[in-house]
Write an enzyme that holds these catalytic residues in place. Structure first.
Site, PDB file in Angstrom:
ATOM      1  CB  SER A   1      -0.914   0.013   1.221  1.00 53.97           C
ATOM      2  OG  SER A   1      -1.564   1.278   1.306  1.00 53.97           O
TER       3      SER A   1
ATOM      4  CE  LYS B   1     -11.255  -0.159  -1.262  1.00 55.42           C
ATOM      5  NZ  LYS B   1     -11.185   0.634  -2.493  1.00 55.42           N
TER       6      LYS B   1
ATOM      7  CG  ASP C   1     -12.178   4.147  -3.635  1.00 54.00           C
ATOM      8  OD1 ASP C   1     -11.052   4.579  -3.318  1.00 54.00           O
ATOM      9  OD2 ASP C   1     -12.603   3.028  -3.270  1.00 54.00           O
TER      10      ASP C   1
ATOM     11  N   GLY D   1     -16.758  -2.167 -16.951  1.00 58.22           N
ATOM     12  CA  GLY D   1     -16.743  -2.977 -15.740  1.00 58.22           C
ATOM     13  C   GLY D   1     -18.008  -2.761 -14.930  1.00 58.22           C
ATOM     14  CB  ALA D   2     -20.739  -4.294 -14.017  1.00 57.72           C
TER      15      ALA D   2
ATOM     16  N   GLY E   1     -17.034  -4.092  -8.062  1.00 59.35           N
ATOM     17  CA  GLY E   1     -16.987  -3.129  -6.959  1.00 59.35           C
ATOM     18  C   GLY E   1     -16.335  -1.814  -7.352  1.00 59.35           C
TER      19      GLY E   1
ATOM     20  NE  ARG F   1     -15.501 -11.402 -18.168  1.00 56.66           N
ATOM     21  CZ  ARG F   1     -14.441 -11.774 -17.475  1.00 56.66           C
ATOM     22  NH1 ARG F   1     -13.295 -12.039 -18.109  1.00 56.66           N
ATOM     23  NH2 ARG F   1     -14.500 -11.895 -16.159  1.00 56.66           N
TER      24      ARG F   1
ATOM     25  N   GLY G   1      -4.444   5.298 -12.874  1.00 57.98           N
ATOM     26  CA  GLY G   1      -5.185   5.590 -11.649  1.00 57.98           C
ATOM     27  C   GLY G   1      -4.356   6.105 -10.483  1.00 57.98           C
TER      28      GLY G   1
END
Ligand code: ATR
Length: 278
Positions: free
Chosen positions: A14, A65, A101, A126-127, A129, A151, A241
């Site tokens: 991290s 999370k 986020d 994307g779908a 988290g 996808r 990112g």
């Protein structure tokens, strides 16, 4: 000295301790921030012990999370919508759960990359988290359209249904990658984990409007597979990112300390570190 931590499993990779320590130095806040490894079945115990030792707040990372929501006595609207959180603030008996986020992504796009989002056509790939966590903050800046492509098409439709009530100013649509044929977008954000398999989501080659920005929520040394694919299609505005990482941390820091650190110097420092092989 006030104590903060990031809790995850694994957690040693991290960058949050480096980022928050730099923010503290910059804003002259007296605090320490550490990385805490929690056993996979020991997240809540780790949080409890950290609180008992005087901890003021934690960031939460993979894979805790979702589980972390159960520890909050109050969830912010954006954490509720995300169904997951990355920030806990301890205030006596009150534990506030937040998710920074999405706002981190939006601030990176709008402020650091000068990409307004408002009035633009945005494609979210994307779908899972990661995608779910950014949809509400994206809708709040009122893009003309937000399209979710995944996808597994049903998961994209589920997200569209879950966020339809927030989409009063934007056309919110969903589908599979093959449904994107014939459409073009001003901003394409990769929130899939395809890079972990060294893959890029399969996209039609006309998907990027002239001058479009390709943004990957992942980062690493050099282009991710998605950014490499975008570059091969002639896209020249590309971002990974790392900025989102620094901005979500800045938002957590501001929540905890009431002062917003400058993210640019910390982002450049991290970028230099990333470019230097260990
Ligand atoms: P995260 O929390 O990182 O979003 P996740 O919930 O497992 O992780 O979701 C991963 C996302 O990446 C999903 O949208 C997944 O697509 P599916 O829903 O079809 O599984 C997407 N993904 C993973 N590998 C992919 C690949 N090789 N190509 C395209 N999409 C991929």
């Amino acid at each position: 000295m006030d104590r903060y931590a990031v809790i995850g499993h694994p957690v040693e990779h991290s960058k949050s301790p480096i980022i928050h320590t730099a923010f503290a130095r910059q804003t002259r806040q007296d605090l320490c921030y550490q990385a805490l490894l929690a056993p996979l079945d020991g997240f809540s115990d780790t949080v409890r012990m950290f609180r008992a030792g005087g901890g003021r707040g934690v960031n939460v990372t993979v894979p805790f999370k979702l589980e972390a929501c159960a520890l909050a006595t109050r969830l912010t609207a954006r954490a509720k919508a995300a169904g997951a959180l990355n920030t806990l603030t301890f205030n006596g008996d009150i534990v506030v759960g937040d998710n920074t986020d999405g706002i981190g992504l939006v601030r990176d796009l709008v402020l650091n990359l000068s990409c307004p989002l408002a009035g633009q056509r945005v494609l979210l790939l994307g779908a899972g988290g990661a995608a779910r966590g950014v949809i509400l903050p994206l809708l709040q800046v009122r893009p003309t359209a937000l399209t979710i492509a995944n996808r597994t098409v049903s998961r994209a439709h589920e997200l569209r249904a879950a966020f339809a009530e927030y989409a009063d100013q934007s056309a919110l649509t969903a589908g599979g990658f093959e449904d994107l044929e014939g459409w073009e977008f001003d901003v394409v954000i990769n929130a899939t984990s395809a890079s972990l398999e060294n893959e890029a989501p399969p996209l039609p080659d006309k998907i990027f409007a002239p001058g479009a920005l390709a943004y990957d929520m992942m980062y690493g040394m050099g282009d991710t597979p998605f950014l490499a694919a975008a570059r091969a299609m002639g896209v020249t505005r590309l971002a990974d990112g790392l900025g989102m990482l620094v901005e979500q941390a800045a938002e957590s820091f501001a929540l905890w300390r009431g002062v917003r650190p400058k993210s640019a110097p910390v982002l450049s420092k991290l970028r230099r570190k990333l470019a230097t092989p260990a």
